[in-house]
Design a protein around this motif. Structure first.
Motif, PDB file in Angstrom:
ATOM      1  N   ASP A  90       5.916  -4.777 -13.349  1.00 55.75           N
ATOM      2  CA  ASP A  90       6.062  -3.543 -12.582  1.00 55.75           C
ATOM      3  C   ASP A  90       6.299  -3.925 -11.125  1.00 55.75           C
ATOM      4  O   ASP A  90       5.475  -4.632 -10.542  1.00 55.75           O
ATOM      5  CB  ASP A  90       4.795  -2.702 -12.711  1.00 55.75           C
ATOM      6  N   PRO A  91       7.402  -3.460 -10.506  1.00 54.85           N
ATOM      7  CA  PRO A  91       7.660  -3.829  -9.112  1.00 54.85           C
ATOM      8  C   PRO A  91       6.598  -3.355  -8.133  1.00 54.85           C
ATOM      9  O   PRO A  91       6.506  -3.862  -7.022  1.00 54.85           O
ATOM     10  CB  PRO A  91       9.006  -3.155  -8.813  1.00 54.85           C
ATOM     11  N   ARG A  92       5.796  -2.366  -8.532  1.00 54.98           N
ATOM     12  CA  ARG A  92       4.738  -1.831  -7.670  1.00 54.98           C
ATOM     13  C   ARG A  92       5.297  -1.398  -6.315  1.00 54.98           C
ATOM     14  O   ARG A  92       4.875  -1.879  -5.249  1.00 54.98           O
ATOM     15  CB  ARG A  92       3.621  -2.856  -7.466  1.00 54.98           C
ATOM     16  N   ILE A  93       6.256  -0.488  -6.351  1.00 51.97           N
ATOM     17  CA  ILE A  93       6.846   0.028  -5.104  1.00 51.97           C
ATOM     18  C   ILE A  93       5.860   0.992  -4.462  1.00 51.97           C
ATOM     19  O   ILE A  93       5.519   2.029  -5.031  1.00 51.97           O
ATOM     20  CB  ILE A  93       8.185   0.729  -5.380  1.00 51.97           C
ATOM     21  N   GLU A  94       5.393   0.640  -3.261  1.00 53.96           N
ATOM     22  CA  GLU A  94       4.408   1.475  -2.575  1.00 53.96           C
ATOM     23  C   GLU A  94       5.079   2.621  -1.834  1.00 53.96           C
ATOM     24  O   GLU A  94       4.673   3.770  -1.941  1.00 53.96           O
ATOM     25  CB  GLU A  94       3.605   0.644  -1.575  1.00 53.96           C
ATOM     26  N   ARG A  95       6.121   2.289  -1.057  1.00 55.01           N
ATOM     27  CA  ARG A  95       6.765   3.317  -0.239  1.00 55.01           C
ATOM     28  C   ARG A  95       8.249   3.040  -0.125  1.00 55.01           C
ATOM     29  O   ARG A  95       8.694   1.887  -0.220  1.00 55.01           O
ATOM     30  CB  ARG A  95       6.152   3.358   1.170  1.00 55.01           C
ATOM     31  N   THR A  96       9.001   4.108   0.088  1.00 55.74           N
ATOM     32  CA  THR A  96      10.423   3.985   0.395  1.00 55.74           C
ATOM     33  C   THR A  96      10.692   4.678   1.727  1.00 55.74           C
ATOM     34  O   THR A  96      10.006   5.643   2.089  1.00 55.74           O
ATOM     35  CB  THR A  96      11.303   4.614  -0.704  1.00 55.74           C
ATOM     36  N   PHE A  97      11.678   4.163   2.452  1.00 58.10           N
ATOM     37  CA  PHE A  97      12.070   4.716   3.750  1.00 58.10           C
ATOM     38  C   PHE A  97      13.589   4.846   3.785  1.00 58.10           C
ATOM     39  O   PHE A  97      14.293   3.961   3.278  1.00 58.10           O
ATOM     40  CB  PHE A  97      11.649   3.786   4.894  1.00 58.10           C
ATOM     41  N   PRO A  98      14.129   5.905   4.402  1.00 59.67           N
ATOM     42  CA  PRO A  98      15.578   5.982   4.563  1.00 59.67           C
ATOM     43  C   PRO A  98      16.080   4.925   5.544  1.00 59.67           C
ATOM     44  O   PRO A  98      15.294   4.374   6.339  1.00 59.67           O
ATOM     45  CB  PRO A  98      15.801   7.396   5.111  1.00 59.67           C
TER      46      PRO A  98
END
Length: 308
Positions: free
Chosen positions: A275-283
């Motif tokens: 699981d990549p464990r993506i915490e946050r995304t931002f533009p």
């Protein structure tokens, strides 16, 4: 023109900015990609500070980022089995960055994106998840091992923990208290970082088995003290401080940025092993905030910049 985010000179975050670049053209064996997502890694800010000048030469202003996913818009001569319109992911070619609307990949460092894999997840494969697989296979981790991961709360640390556990190894994950749940979600045994961590490592080893492998993502005194606590018999790889890792009898990680390896990692994500464990995304225009989260050490798992 295409929007990009990078730095105008070597230094701190104050050198970062949004700027426009010409849409690139592919050279032989290259692909131009309309970027959908870019992974954010500690190496990005280290390149900006100038500490990676010898291994990652740039032309200023330089675009940040080394791993992306997107859609092919142009294919150079000998572009292998890639075509315009293909969804792909991979490592950016030398001289190109990932925090951008368009970038260039070498075809031999790119792979087709599985349909079930989202663009954000695919953008974490080339650097963070790929490094983790390289580490686990280089160290030949098996079910008899007890693996100590220094810096287990970041993108690479999370992935190493999961992959080592999948091989049957016990994993001790050193991280701050704020990342304890993440280490445990990855099937690791959390050990609080900071003062007294060496004693906690030894105590945990007495319960589950003496540490046989150290994976270092922190470096410096943290690595030196942990290695001393575990003894000279451990197998060791340091991503953060390969020079010290070598002095301690280990090495750095041998990266394999190839289509074959990237495809294998994507399959591990597809099948739920990783699981990549993506915490946050931002533009893209907020890429500076994304990098600050990683640079300040507050990121849990992966941070991704979304472009489209």
């Amino acid at each position: 023109m295409a929007l990009a985010y990078g730095f105008s000179e070597y230094g701190g975050p104050d050198t970062q900015q949004v700027f426009d670049l010409e849409v690139p053209r592919p050279g032989p064996g290259q692909l131009v990609v309309a970027v959908h997502a870019a992974g954010v890694n500690p190496a990005d800010w280290k390149v900006r500070t100038g500490t990676r000048k010898d291994t990652v030469p740039v032309t200023l202003p330089a675009v940040l980022g080394r791993e992306v996913s997107g859609v092919v818009t142009a294919v150079g001569e000998n572009g292998r089995d890639f075509s315009v319109g293909d969804a792909v992911f991979g490592s950016t070619a030398r001289g190109f960055g990932g925090y951008a609307e368009y970038t260039v990949l070498n075809a031999d460092s790119a792979a087709h994106k599985p349909e079930v894999l989202g663009f954000a997840a695919a953008a974490t494969v080339p650097v963070a998840l790929g490094t983790a697989l390289d580490i686990v296979e280089q160290l030949e981790i098996v079910d008899a091992d007890t693996v100590l991961v220094l810096g287990a709360g970041g993108g690479v640390g999370s992935a190493v923990t999961q992959l080592a556990h999948a091989r049957g190894a016990a994993v001790l994950g050193v991280a701050s208290a704020g990342k304890s749940d993440l280490v445990e979600a990855n099937s690791g045994i959390w050990i609080e970082s900071g003062s007294g961590s060496e004693e906690r490592i030894v105590a945990a080893g007495e319960r589950v088995g003496k540490v046989t492998v150290i994976v270092d993502l922190v470096g410096g005194d943290v690595l030196a003290h942990a290695a001393a606590a575990c003894g000279p018999a451990v197998r060791l790889v340091s991503v953060a401080d390969p020079g010290l890792g070598s002095e301690l009898g280990g090495s750095g990680v041998d990266r394999r940025r190839t289509t074959e390896v990237f495809t294998r990692v994507a399959t591990l994500v597809e099948t739920g092993i990783l699981d990549p464990r993506i915490e946050r995304t931002f533009p893209l225009r907020e890429a500076g905030h994304a990098l600050a989260l990683v640079e300040e050490g507050h990121a849990r798992g992966k941070v991704v910049v979304t472009v489209r």
